[in-house]
Design a protein around this motif. Structure first.
Motif, mmCIF file in Angstrom:
data_model
loop_
_atom_site.group_PDB
_atom_site.id
_atom_site.type_symbol
_atom_site.label_atom_id
_atom_site.label_comp_id
_atom_site.label_asym_id
_atom_site.label_seq_id
_atom_site.Cartn_x
_atom_site.Cartn_y
_atom_site.Cartn_z
ATOM 1 N N ALA A 1 0.870 -1.174 0.000
ATOM 2 C CA ALA A 1 0.000 0.000 0.000
ATOM 3 C C ALA A 1 0.907 1.224 0.000
ATOM 4 O O ALA A 1 2.073 1.140 0.394
ATOM 5 C CB ALA A 1 -0.918 -0.006 1.211
ATOM 6 N N PHE A 2 0.374 2.346 -0.451
ATOM 7 C CA PHE A 2 1.175 3.557 -0.574
ATOM 8 C C PHE A 2 0.555 4.679 0.245
ATOM 9 O O PHE A 2 -0.621 5.014 0.072
ATOM 10 C CB PHE A 2 1.277 3.984 -2.047
ATOM 11 N N GLN A 3 1.356 5.236 1.147
ATOM 12 C CA GLN A 3 0.946 6.370 1.983
ATOM 13 C C GLN A 3 1.562 7.631 1.384
ATOM 14 O O GLN A 3 2.776 7.722 1.230
ATOM 15 C CB GLN A 3 1.414 6.158 3.418
ATOM 16 N N ILE A 4 0.729 8.607 1.056
ATOM 17 C CA ILE A 4 1.194 9.781 0.322
ATOM 18 C C ILE A 4 1.931 10.774 1.215
ATOM 19 O O ILE A 4 3.038 11.198 0.895
ATOM 20 C CB ILE A 4 0.012 10.455 -0.402
ATOM 21 N N GLU A 5 1.329 11.167 2.317
ATOM 22 C CA GLU A 5 1.924 12.149 3.233
ATOM 23 C C GLU A 5 2.136 11.515 4.603
ATOM 24 O O GLU A 5 1.383 10.632 5.004
ATOM 25 C CB GLU A 5 1.008 13.373 3.379
ATOM 26 N N GLU A 6 3.118 11.988 5.318
ATOM 27 C CA GLU A 6 3.452 11.419 6.625
ATOM 28 C C GLU A 6 2.303 11.517 7.623
ATOM 29 O O GLU A 6 2.113 10.630 8.447
ATOM 30 C CB GLU A 6 4.692 12.110 7.190
ATOM 31 N N ASN A 7 1.493 12.595 7.553
ATOM 32 C CA ASN A 7 0.391 12.739 8.516
ATOM 33 C C ASN A 7 -0.892 12.045 8.055
ATOM 34 O O ASN A 7 -1.902 12.110 8.745
ATOM 35 C CB ASN A 7 0.122 14.216 8.834
ATOM 36 N N ASP A 8 -0.877 11.356 6.910
ATOM 37 C CA ASP A 8 -2.045 10.587 6.470
ATOM 38 C C ASP A 8 -2.270 9.414 7.423
ATOM 39 O O ASP A 8 -1.312 8.778 7.868
ATOM 40 C CB ASP A 8 -1.841 10.043 5.052
ATOM 41 N N ASN A 9 -3.532 9.124 7.727
ATOM 42 C CA ASN A 9 -3.829 7.949 8.559
ATOM 43 C C ASN A 9 -4.347 6.783 7.724
ATOM 44 O O ASN A 9 -4.795 5.779 8.252
ATOM 45 C CB ASN A 9 -4.766 8.291 9.720
ATOM 46 N N SER B 1 -2.662 -3.357 -4.709
ATOM 47 C CA SER B 1 -3.255 -4.596 -5.204
ATOM 48 C C SER B 1 -4.225 -5.042 -4.121
ATOM 49 O O SER B 1 -4.236 -4.480 -3.023
ATOM 50 C CB SER B 1 -2.185 -5.669 -5.445
ATOM 51 N N GLU B 2 -5.062 -6.038 -4.408
ATOM 52 C CA GLU B 2 -5.961 -6.532 -3.370
ATOM 53 C C GLU B 2 -5.130 -7.040 -2.203
ATOM 54 O O GLU B 2 -4.150 -7.764 -2.397
ATOM 55 C CB GLU B 2 -6.845 -7.645 -3.912
ATOM 56 N N LEU B 3 -5.510 -6.654 -0.991
ATOM 57 C CA LEU B 3 -4.791 -7.094 0.210
ATOM 58 C C LEU B 3 -5.634 -8.113 0.960
ATOM 59 O O LEU B 3 -6.804 -7.869 1.236
ATOM 60 C CB LEU B 3 -4.504 -5.898 1.130
ATOM 61 N N GLU B 4 -5.045 -9.244 1.246
ATOM 62 C CA GLU B 4 -5.670 -10.243 2.108
ATOM 63 C C GLU B 4 -5.134 -10.032 3.515
ATOM 64 O O GLU B 4 -4.079 -9.413 3.693
ATOM 65 C CB GLU B 4 -5.331 -11.653 1.613
ATOM 66 N N PRO B 5 -5.809 -10.553 4.541
ATOM 67 C CA PRO B 5 -5.285 -10.403 5.897
ATOM 68 C C PRO B 5 -3.842 -10.925 5.995
ATOM 69 O O PRO B 5 -3.512 -11.954 5.412
ATOM 70 C CB PRO B 5 -6.233 -11.254 6.743
ATOM 71 N N GLY B 6 -3.022 -10.183 6.702
ATOM 72 C CA GLY B 6 -1.617 -10.552 6.867
ATOM 73 C C GLY B 6 -0.716 -9.351 6.654
ATOM 74 O O GLY B 6 -1.170 -8.210 6.586
ATOM 75 N N GLN B 7 0.566 -9.620 6.544
ATOM 76 C CA GLN B 7 1.581 -8.567 6.437
ATOM 77 C C GLN B 7 1.400 -7.722 5.172
ATOM 78 O O GLN B 7 1.147 -8.256 4.095
ATOM 79 C CB GLN B 7 2.978 -9.165 6.438
ATOM 80 N N VAL B 8 1.559 -6.416 5.339
ATOM 81 C CA VAL B 8 1.484 -5.454 4.247
ATOM 82 C C VAL B 8 2.660 -4.505 4.382
ATOM 83 O O VAL B 8 2.978 -4.057 5.482
ATOM 84 C CB VAL B 8 0.167 -4.633 4.310
ATOM 85 N N GLU B 9 3.293 -4.203 3.255
ATOM 86 C CA GLU B 9 4.369 -3.218 3.250
ATOM 87 C C GLU B 9 3.764 -1.866 2.875
ATOM 88 O O GLU B 9 3.110 -1.735 1.845
ATOM 89 C CB GLU B 9 5.445 -3.603 2.235
ATOM 90 N N PRO C 1 -9.916 -4.234 -1.032
ATOM 91 C CA PRO C 1 -9.838 -4.231 -2.496
ATOM 92 C C PRO C 1 -8.741 -3.298 -3.018
ATOM 93 O O PRO C 1 -8.399 -2.296 -2.384
ATOM 94 C CB PRO C 1 -11.223 -3.716 -2.922
ATOM 95 N N GLU C 2 -8.211 -3.632 -4.180
ATOM 96 C CA GLU C 2 -7.217 -2.792 -4.843
ATOM 97 C C GLU C 2 -7.769 -1.378 -5.021
ATOM 98 O O GLU C 2 -8.928 -1.191 -5.390
ATOM 99 C CB GLU C 2 -6.887 -3.379 -6.218
ATOM 100 N N GLY C 3 -6.949 -0.391 -4.718
ATOM 101 C CA GLY C 3 -7.349 1.001 -4.873
ATOM 102 C C GLY C 3 -8.093 1.579 -3.682
ATOM 103 O O GLY C 3 -8.372 2.769 -3.647
ATOM 104 N N HIS C 4 -8.411 0.743 -2.705
ATOM 105 C CA HIS C 4 -9.126 1.206 -1.526
ATOM 106 C C HIS C 4 -8.133 1.533 -0.412
ATOM 107 O O HIS C 4 -6.948 1.240 -0.504
ATOM 108 C CB HIS C 4 -10.134 0.153 -1.066
#
Length: 108
Positions: free
Chosen positions: A5-13, A19-27, A43-46
């Protein structure tokens, strides 16, 4: 398949699932730069919550508030219309969670 997943700004929550994320580790890449756990399918894009968000707290993306939490949201949860309302679109609470189709209009 990588779970990213991609975080745009440091203060974003929230961060956006690339891509679709299933439960488990995410970078989390971008401003976040951490590893965390998704606790449900996203879902992807969410959006995924990169930290706990309290009921009534702003949903921050792009460094600006894009919505408000309508329920408490746990870190790693899917952040979408079922737990937030848009600050820009009053009708967002009337849209189908997955398709975005209006549920308050009867089509004939």
């Amino acid at each position: 398949m990588e779970k990213i997943a991609f975080q745009i700004e440091e203060n974003d929550n929230v961060a956006t699932a690339l891509s679709e994320l299933e439960p488990g580790q995410v970078e989390i890449r971008g401003a976040g730069g951490k590893n965390m756990k998704a606790i449900e399918r996203i879902p992807e894009g969410h959006k995924i919550a990169v930290k706990a968000i309290e009921h009534g707290q702003d949903i921050m993306k792009y460094g600006v508030p894009i919505g408000r939490a309508t329920a408490s949201i746990s870190e790693g949860s899917w952040v979408h219309l079922h737990c937030m309302e848009s600050k820009y679109d009053e009708r967002s609470s009337h849209l189908d969670l997955l398709t975005g189709a209006p549920k308050d209009i009867e089509y004939v």
